[in-house]
Design a protein around this motif. Sequence first.
Motif, PDB file in Angstrom:
ATOM      1  N   ASP A   1       0.616  -1.629  -0.097  1.00 14.48           N
ATOM      2  CA  ASP A   1       0.078   0.325  -0.131  1.00 14.48           C
ATOM      3  C   ASP A   1       0.843   1.584  -0.211  1.00 14.48           C
ATOM      4  O   ASP A   1       1.884   1.096   0.514  1.00 14.48           O
TER       5      ASP A   1
ATOM      6  N   GLU B   1       1.557   5.662   0.343  1.00  9.60           N
ATOM      7  CA  GLU B   1       0.699   6.827   0.809  1.00  9.60           C
ATOM      8  C   GLU B   1       1.893   7.887   1.164  1.00  9.60           C
ATOM      9  O   GLU B   1       3.010   7.543   0.978  1.00  9.60           O
ATOM     10  N   LYS B   2       1.452   9.093   0.319  1.00  4.10           N
ATOM     11  CA  LYS B   2       1.826  10.182   0.542  1.00  4.10           C
ATOM     12  C   LYS B   2       1.690  10.986   1.662  1.00  4.10           C
ATOM     13  O   LYS B   2       0.475  10.686   1.705  1.00  4.10           O
TER      14      LYS B   2
ATOM     15  N   GLN C   1       2.801  17.432   0.987  1.00  2.71           N
ATOM     16  CA  GLN C   1       3.459  16.400   1.050  1.00  2.71           C
ATOM     17  C   GLN C   1       5.007  15.698   0.325  1.00  2.71           C
ATOM     18  O   GLN C   1       5.443  16.931  -0.202  1.00  2.71           O
TER      19      GLN C   1
ATOM     20  N   THR D   1       6.368  10.288   0.927  1.00  2.00           N
ATOM     21  CA  THR D   1       6.372   8.782   0.680  1.00  2.00           C
ATOM     22  C   THR D   1       6.462   7.379   1.168  1.00  2.00           C
ATOM     23  O   THR D   1       7.320   7.229   1.652  1.00  2.00           O
TER      24      THR D   1
END
Length: 140
Positions: A96, A98-99, A106, A109
Amino acid sequence: MARPVSAQPPLAHGDQELFTCLADVESVAKTRWLKNKEVLFVLRRCASLGMQASSDIIQYPRSGQVVLYDRNAVKHFRRDAHEWKKKRDGKTVREDHEKLKIDGVQLLTCCYAHSEATPTFHRRIYWLLAPPAPPAGAGP
């Protein structure tokens, strides 16, 4: 009056020191997942914490172990000998992505993998995102 000694290093805000060495980072990582600001601090200041990029893949890393890899030098750093949950194809590890934001921006990562054998065992891989481009028309 003496301050009580805690097992975890004091955490600070802003640009202050969050950790002073790798042992401080790992003592926190053994008890909980690092917060976004803590991960950013470690990635940006790994040299001052005494961390060096590993040129070898660590086999069966222990819980809470923090390993630094140069993704360009160590291509298969995910091959750590643990069995991770697979995608439906049965071949590829399910990850999985995600940022992560820090102060609304942001900057990181994160890639999560879940253990096939132990539901509470996870691997997290972090890397820095490219710095955001300055707004159009802004310049020196």
